[in-house]
Motif scaffolding. Structure first.
Motif, mmCIF file in Angstrom:
data_model
loop_
_atom_site.group_PDB
_atom_site.id
_atom_site.type_symbol
_atom_site.label_atom_id
_atom_site.label_comp_id
_atom_site.label_asym_id
_atom_site.label_seq_id
_atom_site.Cartn_x
_atom_site.Cartn_y
_atom_site.Cartn_z
ATOM 1 N N ILE A 20 0.829 -1.200 0.000
ATOM 2 C CA ILE A 20 0.000 0.000 0.000
ATOM 3 C C ILE A 20 0.871 1.262 0.000
ATOM 4 C CG2 ILE A 20 -1.538 1.394 1.437
ATOM 5 C CD1 ILE A 20 -3.084 -1.063 2.127
ATOM 6 N N ILE A 21 1.938 1.281 0.789
ATOM 7 C CA ILE A 21 2.760 2.489 0.912
ATOM 8 C C ILE A 21 3.356 2.894 -0.432
ATOM 9 C CG2 ILE A 21 4.779 3.509 2.022
ATOM 10 C CD1 ILE A 21 4.134 1.740 4.461
ATOM 11 N N PRO A 22 4.074 1.989 -1.139
ATOM 12 C CA PRO A 22 4.596 2.407 -2.446
ATOM 13 C C PRO A 22 3.501 2.738 -3.446
ATOM 14 C CG PRO A 22 4.979 0.062 -2.076
ATOM 15 C CD PRO A 22 4.559 0.647 -0.772
ATOM 16 N N PRO A 79 -10.125 3.438 8.666
ATOM 17 C CA PRO A 79 -11.025 3.729 7.541
ATOM 18 C C PRO A 79 -11.404 2.451 6.801
ATOM 19 C CG PRO A 79 -8.763 4.316 6.987
ATOM 20 C CD PRO A 79 -8.762 3.945 8.439
ATOM 21 N N ARG A 80 -12.538 2.502 6.121
ATOM 22 C CA ARG A 80 -12.983 1.314 5.388
ATOM 23 C C ARG A 80 -12.031 0.984 4.236
ATOM 24 N NH1 ARG A 80 -19.114 2.818 4.096
ATOM 25 N NH2 ARG A 80 -18.078 4.846 3.864
ATOM 26 N N ASP A 81 -11.478 1.996 3.612
ATOM 27 C CA ASP A 81 -10.539 1.797 2.504
ATOM 28 C C ASP A 81 -9.242 2.532 2.845
ATOM 29 O OD1 ASP A 81 -9.110 1.652 0.162
ATOM 30 O OD2 ASP A 81 -10.797 2.118 -1.154
ATOM 31 N N PRO A 82 -8.295 1.858 3.537
ATOM 32 C CA PRO A 82 -7.068 2.545 3.988
ATOM 33 C C PRO A 82 -6.278 3.185 2.852
ATOM 34 C CG PRO A 82 -7.293 0.395 5.032
ATOM 35 C CD PRO A 82 -8.348 0.458 3.973
ATOM 36 N N LYS A 83 -6.229 2.513 1.698
ATOM 37 C CA LYS A 83 -5.453 3.053 0.586
ATOM 38 C C LYS A 83 -6.042 4.366 0.088
ATOM 39 C CE LYS A 83 -4.019 1.882 -4.108
ATOM 40 N NZ LYS A 83 -4.023 0.837 -5.158
ATOM 41 N N ALA A 84 -7.374 4.390 -0.142
ATOM 42 C CA ALA A 84 -8.022 5.612 -0.610
ATOM 43 C C ALA A 84 -7.888 6.728 0.426
ATOM 44 C CB ALA A 84 -9.497 5.335 -0.917
ATOM 45 N N TRP A 85 -8.011 6.355 1.703
ATOM 46 C CA TRP A 85 -7.867 7.346 2.781
ATOM 47 C C TRP A 85 -6.461 7.945 2.769
ATOM 48 C CZ3 TRP A 85 -5.028 8.540 7.039
ATOM 49 C CH2 TRP A 85 -5.630 9.372 8.002
ATOM 50 N N THR A 144 -5.964 10.347 -0.167
ATOM 51 C CA THR A 144 -6.635 11.626 0.070
ATOM 52 C C THR A 144 -5.867 12.487 1.068
ATOM 53 O OG1 THR A 144 -8.799 10.648 -0.401
ATOM 54 C CG2 THR A 144 -8.777 12.701 0.862
ATOM 55 N N VAL A 145 -5.518 11.898 2.210
ATOM 56 C CA VAL A 145 -4.851 12.666 3.264
ATOM 57 C C VAL A 145 -3.436 13.071 2.838
ATOM 58 C CG1 VAL A 145 -4.016 12.596 5.646
ATOM 59 C CG2 VAL A 145 -6.237 11.596 5.067
ATOM 60 N N ALA A 146 -2.703 12.138 2.211
ATOM 61 C CA ALA A 146 -1.338 12.458 1.776
ATOM 62 C C ALA A 146 -1.358 13.560 0.719
ATOM 63 C CB ALA A 146 -0.660 11.207 1.230
ATOM 64 N N ALA A 191 -9.348 4.111 -4.755
ATOM 65 C CA ALA A 191 -8.048 4.489 -5.303
ATOM 66 C C ALA A 191 -7.705 3.577 -6.473
ATOM 67 C CB ALA A 191 -6.967 4.366 -4.217
ATOM 68 N N PRO A 192 -6.892 4.075 -7.429
ATOM 69 C CA PRO A 192 -6.515 3.232 -8.567
ATOM 70 C C PRO A 192 -5.867 1.935 -8.094
ATOM 71 C CG PRO A 192 -5.832 5.510 -8.913
ATOM 72 C CD PRO A 192 -6.309 5.417 -7.499
ATOM 73 N N ASP A 193 -6.244 0.841 -8.719
ATOM 74 C CA ASP A 193 -5.731 -0.479 -8.333
ATOM 75 C C ASP A 193 -4.412 -0.735 -9.043
ATOM 76 O OD1 ASP A 193 -5.442 -2.946 -7.271
ATOM 77 O OD2 ASP A 193 -6.888 -3.934 -8.597
ATOM 78 N N THR A 194 -3.357 -0.085 -8.577
ATOM 79 C CA THR A 194 -2.042 -0.246 -9.191
ATOM 80 C C THR A 194 -1.017 -0.589 -8.122
ATOM 81 O OG1 THR A 194 -1.559 2.122 -8.934
ATOM 82 C CG2 THR A 194 -2.551 1.428 -11.023
#
Length: 372
Positions: free
Chosen positions: A5-7, A41-47, A50-52, A82-85
């Protein structure tokens, strides 16, 4: 949190227009906010995206730059999926930029892709936190100044992956498994024997992970490991990849290391280990990377193949400041029946150990010999 998720989040910010250094800083700030949230959050990646992105915009106050970026992402839903990449492999190449030294590239990769803290990376390199923080900051400045379209070459990326894999054994984050995942992606994209050799090497070492430590965290030497706990499926896959790679007759450093690992993994017990062939492979490896560590490991193999005195003779040409030098000498002296020097050297090696697990193991060896 899933390590990729981080990268992925960093990659999304960079593709939106953020420079690498600012994107990495923004994601780190978002992670801190996420850790302090009362509920996940329900979707950590999308969250995180957004926040970053908001943190990045806050850090770049220029009205013109902010309007340009906001227009560019205006059509994207703020908290939508969030884009699934997976940009992990791309970020490895970016962190292995030719303008960076290998050590700086590894440190930056551990921070940006591996998710380690500066403290953890400093501990791995055995340097003060302030020194590592400066090293990472300089690396990020270099990346910011250079063209993002000029990633590092394949040899540097392989070296970074190799070092990240090795760092994975001593960190709380499972970087070893993540390094295998990225190397597998690279092997599917690049027709280069050394990529497949590195993948085989990682798999063969990773297959022994369950047998490498005692319940209290102490190290278990290869000769004493319970081989029924080795992952035979992963070993078979690693050997299959290695054999296909060696058949191409374009030998390299990682293939030679993988061949040594395969000979260890293929033996049903330590008595069946083909030590003469391992020595031959170390001789091949020296042709690619003649380093003190390789010569140290070769001395161990010589000691098993030709006897401890031959091993000590081979070790005499290795600098005493080489990591694990005292531990190897202690083992060879013990094997030769010379208990006094062995005890002294085990104690010396324990004092110089860089991890609690290693120190505990070496101390136990000294105590065991004293008990005799």
């Amino acid at each position: 949190m899933n390590p990729p998720i981080i990268p992925e989040v960093i990659g999304i910010l960079v593709r939106r227009g953020a420079d690498f250094s600012s994107a990495e800083d923004a994601v780190q700030e978002a992670l801190i906010e996420l850790l302090g949230a009362s509920s996940p959050p329900r979707d950590p990646k999308a969250w995180l995206v957004t926040v970053a992105w908001r943190r990045f915009l806050d850090a770049t106050r220029s009205e013109a730059a902010r309007r340009d970026r906001e227009v560019r992402v205006a059509t994207e839903p703020e908290r939508g999926p969030a884009p699934d990449t997976d940009d992990s492999l791309w970020l490895y190449f970016l962190c292995a930029h030719p303008a960076l030294s290998p050590s700086a590239a590894v440190a930056l990769t551990l921070r940006a892709v591996g998710g380690l803290t500066t403290q953890q990376i400093a501990d791995a390199y055995m340097v003060p936190v302030s020194t590592m923080a400066q090293r990472i900051s300089r690396a990020k400045r270099v990346i910011a100044q250079e063209s993002v379209g000029q990633p590092g070459d394949l040899a540097i990326v392989l070296r970074v992956l190799y070092l990240v894999f090795n760092a994975g054994y001593s960190q709380s984050v499972d970087l070893a498994a993540e390094a295998i995942r990225i190397t597998r992606q690279l092997a599917a994209l690049v027709d280069e024997p050394e990529v497949h050799g590195l993948l085989a090497l990682m798999m063969l070492h990773h297959a022994r992970r369950a047998a490498r430590h005692e319940p209290d965290g102490s190290l278990i030497p290869l000769a004493q490991q319970d081989r029924t706990r080795w992952d035979t499926t992963e070993i078979a896959s690693g050997i299959e990849i290695l054999q296909a790679t060696l058949a191409r007759d374009r030998l390299g450093e990682y293939q030679a290391q993988a061949a040594i690992a395969a000979l260890h993994a293929d033996a049903r017990d330590v008595a069946e280990t083909d030590w003469p062939q391992i020595v031959e492979w170390y001789d091949e490896l020296l042709g690619f990377t003649d380093t003190p560590v390789v010569r140290l490991n070769r001395a161990v193999a010589v000691g098993e193949s030709d006897g401890p005195h031959a091993g000590l003779a081979a070790l005499s040409g290795v600098g005493e400041d080489t990591p694990r030098h005292a531990a190897v000498r202690a083992y060879l002296y013990e094997k030769a029946g010379d208990t006094g020097p062995a005890i002294r050297l085990y104690v010396e090696a324990a004092d110089a150990a860089t991890s609690v697990a290693e120190r505990r193991h070496l101390t136990k060896q000294a105590a065991r010999l004293r008990g005799r």
